[in-house]
Design an enzyme around this catalytic site. Structure first.
Site, mmCIF file in Angstrom:
data_model
loop_
_atom_site.group_PDB
_atom_site.id
_atom_site.type_symbol
_atom_site.label_atom_id
_atom_site.label_comp_id
_atom_site.label_asym_id
_atom_site.label_seq_id
_atom_site.Cartn_x
_atom_site.Cartn_y
_atom_site.Cartn_z
ATOM 1 C CG ASP A 23 -1.906 -1.117 1.240
ATOM 2 O OD1 ASP A 23 -2.336 -1.533 0.147
ATOM 3 O OD2 ASP A 23 -2.256 -1.582 2.339
ATOM 4 C CE LYS A 24 0.342 8.600 -1.030
ATOM 5 N NZ LYS A 24 -0.642 9.681 -1.296
#
Length: 344
Positions: A170-171
């Site tokens: 995820d970011k």
């Protein structure tokens, strides 16, 4: 638009994200400009959706690209701008199409980027991704992604689907990722991940004092949250679509309403650790999507991919990579009064 550009836009069996390459976008932007086309809907497309009809009328372009044009407001039906791909057409209707680069078509471009490479040979590389770096281009992040950086680092990456990326973080999750540099190696790594022969471990700072045994196995299927389709959830597969998911969790430290845990993925579902930790009453710090709250000055979810181990798919060498806690997460762990020993 030149014939050479058109030939490169023919859709293939690859993932839609791989159809519009950076090379195509460069040519469109650099010299081809915008092409206007006016066409009539043939009898064979009567009653079809607009995107489907266009795909049949101008087959040299992918349906994904044509959908982008419709949504961008550059397609007219009988003189009126249409932005719904599901609009119906009739035989004889006049269509006007402005063929131009879209954000998505320009997304797969090489960009110069400082990447922390911890391993690199002719077959694969291992990247230590910082928090805040998006892995794949997507709405809201069409540039500045890890994929763009990989294309900028090695032009040969453009020959691989997703520039060789075989799994994602995820970011706001930091840590280790393996990336393929050859198609055969990419296929092998994907198969290894599916067969669970790639060991992936994470460190997470979570809310709540840990109760019970230090080690816990969470086996709970994950799917789209039926009450909020923008997030994932543990689901009952008799009632909702989902996939089996398994995470091993080991408590490293716990005190003062927080716990530090090591998580080992046995499967790789979307947001798996975040969902499983929340499901057992320990949402990850600053993960507000799944019930976490900002704490100890941490502005991103407290999750870090700390260990990656696998057998090299070509040389058969046993590889193991460790990534220490990044500064922001280490400071947060210390701020809540927990100790961390990397040898744990």
């Amino acid at each position: 638009m030149t014939d050479s550009v058109q030939s490169k836009l023919i859709i293939s069996s690859a993932n839609a994200a791989d159809v519009l390459s950076n090379e195509i976008a460069d040519e469109l932007e650099a010299g081809a400009g915008v092409e206007l086309r006016q066409v009539m809907v043939p009898a064979s497309s009567h009653g079809e959706r607009l995107d489907r009809a266009l795909a049949g009328i101008v087959p040299e372009f992918s349906r994904s690209y044509l959908q982008q044009l419709i949504e961008a407001g550059v397609v007219q039906l009988k003189g009126a701008t249409i932005t719904k791909v599901s609009a119906k057409v009739k035989a004889g209707d006049e269509l006007r199409i402005e063929l131009k680069p879209t954000p998505q078509s320009q997304a797969f471009k090489p960009e110069t980027m400082a990447l922390e490479i911890v391993f690199d040979d002719e077959f694969l590389l291992v990247v230590n991704k910082p928090a805040g770096l998006v892995v794949h281009p997507a709405p809201g992040n069409w540039s500045g992604t890890l994929l763009n950086g990989l294309l900028g680092r090695d032009p040969q990456a453009s020959l691989l689907p997703r520039a060789g990326i075989v799994h994602r973080l995820d970011k706001d999750t930091s840590g280790l990722m393996v990336v393929a540099r050859k198609r055969q190696v990419m296929d092998q790594l994907v198969a290894m991940i599916a067969a669970r022969t790639v060991s992936r471990e994470y460190l997470a700072l979570a809310h709540g004092d840990w109760q019970g045994p230090a080690s816990r196995q969470v086996d709970a299927p994950i799917g789209r949250d039926p009450r909020n389709r923008l997030r994932m959830a543990v689901v009952d597969m008799d009632k909702n679509a989902g996939k089996t998911a398994s995470t091993g969790i080991f408590r490293l430290a716990s005190e003062g309403g927080f716990c530090l845990v090591r998580c080992r993925l046995q499967t790789g579902r979307t947001h798996q650790i975040r969902v499983h930790m929340a499901s057992i009453g320990h949402p990850i710090v600053s993960d507000e999507v799944y019930g976490g709250r900002p704490a100890a000055g941490l502005q991103r979810q407290a999750l870090h991919a700390c260990r990656l181990a696998f057998e090299h798919p070509v040389t058969r060498e046993a590889l193991e990579f460790l990534s220490p806690l990044p500064a922001d997460l280490a400071a947060a762990v210390a701020a809540v009064g927990l100790g961390y020993n990397p040898s744990q």
